[in-house]
Motif scaffolding. Structure first.
Motif, PDB file in Angstrom:
ATOM      1  N   LEU A 133     -31.877  -2.223  60.551  1.00  0.00           N
ATOM      2  CA  LEU A 133     -31.326  -3.397  60.436  1.00  0.00           C
ATOM      3  C   LEU A 133     -32.694  -4.448  60.113  1.00  0.00           C
ATOM      4  N   GLN A 134     -33.772  -4.009  60.758  1.00  0.00           N
ATOM      5  CA  GLN A 134     -35.126  -5.008  60.468  1.00  0.00           C
ATOM      6  C   GLN A 134     -35.408  -4.558  58.999  1.00  0.00           C
ATOM      7  N   ASP A 135     -35.352  -3.215  58.371  1.00  0.00           N
ATOM      8  CA  ASP A 135     -35.693  -3.316  57.074  1.00  0.00           C
ATOM      9  C   ASP A 135     -34.708  -4.137  56.025  1.00  0.00           C
ATOM     10  N   VAL A 136     -33.371  -3.909  56.396  1.00  0.00           N
ATOM     11  CA  VAL A 136     -32.293  -4.766  55.520  1.00  0.00           C
ATOM     12  C   VAL A 136     -32.503  -6.182  55.692  1.00  0.00           C
ATOM     13  N   LEU A 137     -32.968  -6.712  56.754  1.00  0.00           N
ATOM     14  CA  LEU A 137     -32.822  -8.242  56.797  1.00  0.00           C
ATOM     15  C   LEU A 137     -34.275  -8.741  56.078  1.00  0.00           C
ATOM     16  N   MET A 138     -35.425  -7.848  56.158  1.00  0.00           N
ATOM     17  CA  MET A 138     -36.504  -7.951  55.175  1.00  0.00           C
ATOM     18  C   MET A 138     -36.147  -8.025  53.788  1.00  0.00           C
ATOM     19  N   VAL A 139     -35.503  -7.149  53.557  1.00  0.00           N
ATOM     20  CA  VAL A 139     -34.998  -6.919  52.098  1.00  0.00           C
ATOM     21  C   VAL A 139     -34.205  -8.216  51.836  1.00  0.00           C
ATOM     22  N   LEU A 140     -33.544  -8.583  52.670  1.00  0.00           N
ATOM     23  CA  LEU A 140     -32.440  -9.894  52.232  1.00  0.00           C
ATOM     24  C   LEU A 140     -33.176 -10.972  52.297  1.00  0.00           C
ATOM     25  N   CYS A 141     -34.395 -11.282  53.248  1.00  0.00           N
ATOM     26  CA  CYS A 141     -35.230 -12.196  53.285  1.00  0.00           C
ATOM     27  C   CYS A 141     -35.977 -12.351  51.802  1.00  0.00           C
ATOM     28  N   ARG A 142     -36.377 -11.198  51.162  1.00  0.00           N
ATOM     29  CA  ARG A 142     -37.155 -11.298  50.000  1.00  0.00           C
ATOM     30  C   ARG A 142     -36.248 -11.673  48.753  1.00  0.00           C
ATOM     31  N   ASN A 143     -35.044 -11.207  49.081  1.00  0.00           N
ATOM     32  CA  ASN A 143     -34.134 -10.875  47.668  1.00  0.00           C
ATOM     33  C   ASN A 143     -32.865 -11.611  47.529  1.00  0.00           C
ATOM     34  N   LEU A 144     -32.695 -12.746  48.632  1.00  0.00           N
ATOM     35  CA  LEU A 144     -31.322 -13.376  48.663  1.00  0.00           C
ATOM     36  C   LEU A 144     -31.092 -14.153  47.437  1.00  0.00           C
ATOM     37  N   ALA A 145     -32.112 -14.527  46.852  1.00  0.00           N
ATOM     38  CA  ALA A 145     -32.017 -15.541  45.673  1.00  0.00           C
ATOM     39  C   ALA A 145     -31.610 -14.618  44.550  1.00  0.00           C
ATOM     40  N   GLN A 146     -31.721 -13.018  44.368  1.00  0.00           N
ATOM     41  CA  GLN A 146     -31.196 -12.305  43.626  1.00  0.00           C
ATOM     42  C   GLN A 146     -29.611 -11.899  43.700  1.00  0.00           C
ATOM     43  N   PHE A 147     -29.054 -12.509  44.740  1.00  0.00           N
ATOM     44  CA  PHE A 147     -27.602 -12.197  44.832  1.00  0.00           C
ATOM     45  C   PHE A 147     -27.171 -13.132  43.845  1.00  0.00           C
ATOM     46  N   ARG A 148     -26.148 -12.682  43.110  1.00  0.00           N
ATOM     47  CA  ARG A 148     -25.568 -13.216  41.985  1.00  0.00           C
ATOM     48  C   ARG A 148     -24.106 -13.668  42.113  1.00  0.00           C
ATOM     49  N   GLY A 149     -23.409 -13.046  43.186  1.00  0.00           N
ATOM     50  CA  GLY A 149     -21.909 -13.138  43.347  1.00  0.00           C
ATOM     51  C   GLY A 149     -20.939 -12.668  42.565  1.00  0.00           C
ATOM     52  N   ASP A 150     -21.417 -11.443  42.019  1.00  0.00           N
ATOM     53  CA  ASP A 150     -20.802 -10.454  41.222  1.00  0.00           C
ATOM     54  C   ASP A 150     -19.656  -9.782  42.151  1.00  0.00           C
ATOM     55  N   SER A 151     -20.042  -9.564  43.558  1.00  0.00           N
ATOM     56  CA  SER A 151     -19.294  -9.015  44.434  1.00  0.00           C
ATOM     57  C   SER A 151     -19.261  -9.937  45.602  1.00  0.00           C
ATOM     58  N   SER A 152     -18.600  -9.589  46.929  1.00  0.00           N
ATOM     59  CA  SER A 152     -18.983 -10.498  47.986  1.00  0.00           C
ATOM     60  C   SER A 152     -20.338 -10.101  48.658  1.00  0.00           C
ATOM     61  N   PHE A 153     -20.653 -11.186  49.270  1.00  0.00           N
ATOM     62  CA  PHE A 153     -22.196 -11.124  49.994  1.00  0.00           C
ATOM     63  C   PHE A 153     -21.942 -10.013  50.817  1.00  0.00           C
ATOM     64  N   LYS A 154     -21.225  -9.614  51.513  1.00  0.00           N
ATOM     65  CA  LYS A 154     -20.830  -8.597  52.652  1.00  0.00           C
ATOM     66  C   LYS A 154     -21.107  -7.026  51.463  1.00  0.00           C
ATOM     67  N   THR A 155     -20.471  -7.107  50.475  1.00  0.00           N
ATOM     68  CA  THR A 155     -20.570  -5.794  49.799  1.00  0.00           C
ATOM     69  C   THR A 155     -21.974  -5.493  49.293  1.00  0.00           C
ATOM     70  N   TRP A 156     -22.524  -6.810  48.724  1.00  0.00           N
ATOM     71  CA  TRP A 156     -23.884  -6.699  48.137  1.00  0.00           C
ATOM     72  C   TRP A 156     -25.054  -6.447  49.457  1.00  0.00           C
ATOM     73  N   LEU A 157     -24.918  -6.887  50.675  1.00  0.00           N
ATOM     74  CA  LEU A 157     -25.607  -6.653  51.822  1.00  0.00           C
ATOM     75  C   LEU A 157     -25.551  -5.098  52.189  1.00  0.00           C
ATOM     76  N   PHE A 158     -24.245  -4.787  52.301  1.00  0.00           N
ATOM     77  CA  PHE A 158     -24.012  -3.397  52.585  1.00  0.00           C
ATOM     78  C   PHE A 158     -24.406  -2.283  51.526  1.00  0.00           C
ATOM     79  N   GLY A 159     -24.488  -2.896  50.457  1.00  0.00           N
ATOM     80  CA  GLY A 159     -25.380  -1.916  49.435  1.00  0.00           C
ATOM     81  C   GLY A 159     -26.675  -1.752  49.502  1.00  0.00           C
ATOM     82  N   ILE A 160     -27.394  -2.698  50.090  1.00  0.00           N
ATOM     83  CA  ILE A 160     -28.799  -2.643  50.403  1.00  0.00           C
ATOM     84  C   ILE A 160     -29.051  -1.720  51.481  1.00  0.00           C
ATOM     85  N   ALA A 161     -27.852  -2.216  52.380  1.00  0.00           N
ATOM     86  CA  ALA A 161     -28.207  -1.203  53.872  1.00  0.00           C
ATOM     87  C   ALA A 161     -27.675   0.370  53.464  1.00  0.00           C
ATOM     88  N   ASN A 162     -26.879   0.545  52.543  1.00  0.00           N
ATOM     89  CA  ASN A 162     -26.690   1.880  52.081  1.00  0.00           C
ATOM     90  C   ASN A 162     -27.832   2.488  51.534  1.00  0.00           C
TER      91      ASN A 162
END
Length: 187
Positions: free
Chosen positions: A50-79
């Protein structure tokens, strides 16, 4: 109460709105933690994920393009992070605080005990699956992604996802039958 969309929260968070960032994190942190708990096998590893995913999210939120849902993108990072952690670590502890799989209205003490034992057996047997199959089962059953969404997250074909999913179900069915026979012999 009005619930802001993920996109609205993302835009506000990118503009420096700390409250929007907190809402976005709180919306997904429990889901991500339970995902990590089931996949990694213990609370410490789930918190690390969880901590790792949130750190990646914090650094890379601007890279979310909206090609998929945010949840899908976030779980892609978690995967991706979970698979990396699983390659490096072997889960060794039982899962004690995973969410209940069974939701009866007013179950008896006996049925609650049976449900808890069954849930624990399912969680134990999931850990014996290959990581790629365990991941697909987690995403399909617990996170309720479609086969196509899982395929997008894992960058594989939908047919490969289905193949892994049904192979995992066959293995689980066999493992659970053996565990049930062993459990019955102990009573």
């Amino acid at each position: 109460m009005f619930k802001r969309s993920d996109e609205s929260l993302i835009n506000k968070a990118l503009d420096g709105d700390e409250r929007a960032w907190q809402q976005l994190v709180s919306r997904y942190q429990t889901m991500l933690y339970h995902y990590g708990l089931r996949l990694m096998g213990n609370p410490d590893d789930a918190r690390d994920l969880l901590q790792d995913v949130l750190m990646v999210l914090c650094r890379n939120l601007a890279q979310f393009r909206g090609d998929s849902s945010f949840k899908t993108w976030l779980f892609g990072i978690a995967n991706y992070r979970a698979m990396d952690m699983l390659r490096k670590r072997k889960p060794t502890q039982d899962i004690d605080d995973s969410p209940d799989l069974f939701n009866d209205d007013e179950p008896s003490a006996e049925s609650r005990l049976y449900g808890q034992q069954t849930q624990k057996i399912v969680q134990q047997q999931l850990r014996h699956l290959p990581a790629d199959q365990r991941l697909v089962v987690e995403l399909r059953f617990y996170q309720q992604f479609t086969f196509d969404e899982i395929a997008d997250q894992l960058a594989i074909s939908s047919n490969t996802v289905k193949s892994r999913f049904y192979a995992a179900l066959d293995k689980l069915r066999t493992q659970l039958e053996v565990a049930h026979v062993e459990q019955s012999a102990n009573f």
